[in-house]
Design a protein around this motif. Structure first.
Motif, PDB file in Angstrom:
ATOM      1  N   GLY A 116       0.692  -1.186   0.052  1.00  0.00           N
ATOM      2  CA  GLY A 116       0.120  -0.047   0.009  1.00  0.00           C
ATOM      3  C   GLY A 116       0.880   1.394  -0.026  1.00  0.00           C
ATOM      4  N   ARG A 117       2.116   1.160  -0.084  1.00  0.00           N
ATOM      5  CA  ARG A 117       2.888   2.326  -0.027  1.00  0.00           C
ATOM      6  C   ARG A 117       3.951   2.254  -1.097  1.00  0.00           C
ATOM      7  NH1 ARG A 117       5.196   2.765   6.229  1.00  0.00           N
ATOM      8  NH2 ARG A 117       3.058   2.358   7.312  1.00  0.00           N
ATOM      9  N   ALA A 118       4.315   3.569  -1.611  1.00  0.00           N
ATOM     10  CA  ALA A 118       5.551   3.380  -2.578  1.00  0.00           C
ATOM     11  C   ALA A 118       6.758   3.087  -2.054  1.00  0.00           C
ATOM     12  CB  ALA A 118       5.710   5.105  -3.001  1.00  0.00           C
ATOM     13  N   ALA A 119       7.273   2.409  -2.756  1.00  0.00           N
ATOM     14  CA  ALA A 119       8.628   1.562  -2.208  1.00  0.00           C
ATOM     15  C   ALA A 119       9.499   2.805  -1.842  1.00  0.00           C
ATOM     16  CB  ALA A 119       9.369   0.889  -3.533  1.00  0.00           C
ATOM     17  N   PRO A 120      10.437   2.536  -0.857  1.00  0.00           N
ATOM     18  CA  PRO A 120      11.309   3.717  -0.333  1.00  0.00           C
ATOM     19  C   PRO A 120      12.723   3.538  -1.108  1.00  0.00           C
ATOM     20  CG  PRO A 120      11.553   1.676   1.225  1.00  0.00           C
ATOM     21  CD  PRO A 120      10.191   1.311   0.144  1.00  0.00           C
ATOM     22  N   VAL A 121      13.137   4.663  -1.468  1.00  0.00           N
ATOM     23  CA  VAL A 121      14.416   4.714  -2.082  1.00  0.00           C
ATOM     24  C   VAL A 121      15.732   4.444  -1.077  1.00  0.00           C
ATOM     25  CG1 VAL A 121      16.133   6.126  -3.467  1.00  0.00           C
ATOM     26  CG2 VAL A 121      13.502   6.517  -3.909  1.00  0.00           C
ATOM     27  N   LEU A 122      16.363   3.250  -1.618  1.00  0.00           N
ATOM     28  CA  LEU A 122      17.451   2.574  -0.841  1.00  0.00           C
ATOM     29  C   LEU A 122      18.588   2.876  -1.586  1.00  0.00           C
ATOM     30  CD1 LEU A 122      16.140  -0.794   0.207  1.00  0.00           C
ATOM     31  CD2 LEU A 122      15.747   1.428   1.397  1.00  0.00           C
ATOM     32  N   VAL A 123      18.594   3.130  -2.860  1.00  0.00           N
ATOM     33  CA  VAL A 123      20.025   3.323  -3.500  1.00  0.00           C
ATOM     34  C   VAL A 123      19.622   4.554  -4.577  1.00  0.00           C
ATOM     35  CG1 VAL A 123      21.689   2.206  -5.174  1.00  0.00           C
ATOM     36  CG2 VAL A 123      20.449   0.642  -3.559  1.00  0.00           C
ATOM     37  N   THR A 124      20.246   5.622  -4.301  1.00  0.00           N
ATOM     38  CA  THR A 124      20.084   6.820  -5.015  1.00  0.00           C
ATOM     39  C   THR A 124      20.905   6.699  -6.418  1.00  0.00           C
ATOM     40  OG1 THR A 124      22.027   8.001  -4.183  1.00  0.00           O
ATOM     41  CG2 THR A 124      20.058   8.107  -2.887  1.00  0.00           C
ATOM     42  N   GLU A 125      20.465   7.599  -7.498  1.00  0.00           N
ATOM     43  CA  GLU A 125      21.461   7.571  -8.544  1.00  0.00           C
ATOM     44  C   GLU A 125      22.724   7.648  -8.326  1.00  0.00           C
ATOM     45  OE1 GLU A 125      21.454   9.720 -12.599  1.00  0.00           O
ATOM     46  OE2 GLU A 125      19.699  10.079 -11.419  1.00  0.00           O
ATOM     47  N   ALA A 126      23.118   8.505  -7.394  1.00  0.00           N
ATOM     48  CA  ALA A 126      24.647   8.817  -7.088  1.00  0.00           C
ATOM     49  C   ALA A 126      25.448   7.502  -6.659  1.00  0.00           C
ATOM     50  CB  ALA A 126      24.808   9.871  -6.153  1.00  0.00           C
ATOM     51  N   GLN A 127      24.571   6.912  -5.789  1.00  0.00           N
ATOM     52  CA  GLN A 127      25.157   5.613  -5.125  1.00  0.00           C
ATOM     53  C   GLN A 127      25.135   4.587  -6.088  1.00  0.00           C
ATOM     54  OE1 GLN A 127      22.126   5.132  -2.008  1.00  0.00           O
ATOM     55  NE2 GLN A 127      23.328   6.053  -0.472  1.00  0.00           N
ATOM     56  N   ALA A 128      24.374   4.837  -6.949  1.00  0.00           N
ATOM     57  CA  ALA A 128      24.571   3.405  -7.998  1.00  0.00           C
ATOM     58  C   ALA A 128      25.624   3.727  -8.922  1.00  0.00           C
ATOM     59  CB  ALA A 128      23.127   3.364  -8.854  1.00  0.00           C
ATOM     60  N   LYS A 129      25.695   5.079  -9.509  1.00  0.00           N
ATOM     61  CA  LYS A 129      26.737   5.086 -10.308  1.00  0.00           C
ATOM     62  C   LYS A 129      28.292   5.296  -9.602  1.00  0.00           C
ATOM     63  CE  LYS A 129      24.082   8.078 -13.435  1.00  0.00           C
ATOM     64  NZ  LYS A 129      23.747   9.338 -13.837  1.00  0.00           N
ATOM     65  N   SER A 130      28.302   5.159  -8.139  1.00  0.00           N
ATOM     66  CA  SER A 130      29.610   4.912  -7.336  1.00  0.00           C
ATOM     67  C   SER A 130      30.166   3.590  -7.509  1.00  0.00           C
ATOM     68  CB  SER A 130      29.134   5.591  -6.090  1.00  0.00           C
ATOM     69  OG  SER A 130      28.559   4.315  -5.135  1.00  0.00           O
ATOM     70  N   MET A 131      29.279   2.812  -8.075  1.00  0.00           N
ATOM     71  CA  MET A 131      30.052   1.207  -8.183  1.00  0.00           C
ATOM     72  C   MET A 131      30.584   1.231  -9.318  1.00  0.00           C
ATOM     73  SD  MET A 131      26.131  -0.578  -6.964  1.00  0.00           S
ATOM     74  CE  MET A 131      26.869  -2.291  -7.050  1.00  0.00           C
TER      75      MET A 131
END
Length: 378
Positions: free
Chosen positions: A262-277
């Motif tokens: 019933g809720r929108a999924a929380p953001v756990l990995v931001t765009e910046a974090q993803a691109k840091s990999m």
């Protein structure tokens, strides 16, 4: 009681709501079963196997004369229009996704149960379809990640040199997350995990993984009575974000599983974090159907950002149709005694039972579930 097993029509849905084993059990309990032709083909169950188990096979599954209709996913408008008033219907209804379906079920006077609303109590564990399907989703998420990852998961020592073990980070330690941890460990990865619920720390450690979280006083109170994560303060989120940002940059695979009905999924990995990999790393987002835990993920699409592969899966259990169907069918079988009169074998839900109260969405032409009724009435 006449039970109808329908064929799934949702795109990509390969599961079926009954197996020959559960059909045989239904028949032995005194019920008649009709299965829609081809309903089990994608789950490796041909029509003849249902016939051998004692079921009839027809084009529409005998929906018009059924006392109880079962599916994996929500019904179509045509199916709702074909069911007789007073019949029961049980499936994973996704009630927060399309309330028009719930309104239509109520208008047709169908007594509809949402399998995802089965209360998470010990007595209902065998009926808990969310858990049975999430368990397989967690396993499959790791298999999909390993297929996308361009390197080996386990450490390998060879004459030509050593291959380092993959570092896998699981975010959200529910049923899917725990199975993901266990599977990644079996494949030889170095596994870590995070969750805001303090009770999960011991579970993570028991599977041989490292727990990653800011463990302050707020963290110790971060779980609801229903077992879901509480919203955290901005201060805690900032501290946790700093820790997670540093950790994600060192990971090869990140699997996110955080989802609250019933809720929108929380953001756990931001765009910046993803691109840091580093290039070649993989993110698998299991919450993409409700917005995703990573803003870069797209439903059932592979996205690349800075060399990082981001995959959002909306229905991982359907990639294991035989096992997923078998477990879901057993969930329905376990629920049957609460839907049946013991003596007459007729469809007669135990309206006062807390399990039926928790799962029932519509009854006698009205929407009765407390989380949906007020909005519908408005």
């Amino acid at each position: 009681m006449r039970i109808a097993v329908l064929k799934e029509s949702a795109p990509g849905e390969t599961r079926v709501a009954a197996t020959p084993d559960t059909v045989k059990k239904f028949v032995s309990l005194g019920h008649s079963v009709t299965v829609a032709a081809g309903a089990g083909v994608n789950a490796s169950v041909p029509d003849q196997h249902y016939k051998d188990a004692g079921a009839e096979v027809s084009a529409d599954g005998g929906i018009g004369g059924a006392d109880l209709v079962v599916k994996v996913r929500r019904p179509t408008d045509a199916e709702i229009g074909t069911m007789k008033p007073g019949a029961g219907f049980a499936s994973l209804l996704e009630p927060y996704g399309d309330k028009a379906v719930i309104d239509a079920l109520a208008k047709a006077k169908i007594d509809a149960l949402a399998m995802e609303f089965i209360p998470r109590i010990s007595r209902a564990q065998s009926m808990d379809a969310l858990s049975s399907q999430a368990n397989l989703a967690g396993y499959r998420a790791v298999i999909e990640a390993a297929a996308l990852y361009g390197r080996a998961f386990p450490m390998m020592m060879t004459a030509a040199g050593t291959v380092a073990a993959a570092k896998v980070f699981v975010m959200g330690v529910g049923v899917a997350g725990l199975q993901a941890i266990a599977t990644a460990r079996r494949l030889g990865a170095v596994v870590s995990a995070t969750d805001v619920r303090p009770a999960t720390k011991e579970q993570v450690a028991s599977l041989g993984a490292k727990f990653v979280a800011v463990e302050d006083e707020e963290f110790k109170q971060a779980e609801t009575a229903a077992g879901y994560a509480k919203p955290m303060s901005a201060e805690y989120q900032a501290k946790q974000a700093a820790l997670i940002t540093e950790h994600i940059a060192k990971q090869d695979v990140v699997i996110t599983t955080a989802l609250i009905p019933g809720r929108a999924a929380p953001v756990l990995v931001t765009e910046a974090q993803a691109k840091s990999m580093r290039p070649g790393s993989v993110i698998v987002d299991l919450a993409v159907a409700q917005g995703g835990n990573c803003p870069l993920s797209k439903p059932d699409e592979l996205v690349e950002a800075g060399g990082v592969k981001i995959m959002g899966f909306t229905n991982l259990p359907a990639r294991l149709p035989a096992d997923a169907s078998a477990l879901y069918a057993k969930n329905l079988l376990a629920l049957l005694p609460l839907l049946t009169d013991k003596d007459s074998k007729a469809f007669a839900p135990a309206w006062d039972d807390e399990i039926i109260k928790g799962a029932m969405l519509t009854k006698a032409g009205a929407i009765v579930h407390p989380s949906l009724a007020p909005a519908s009435a408005a």
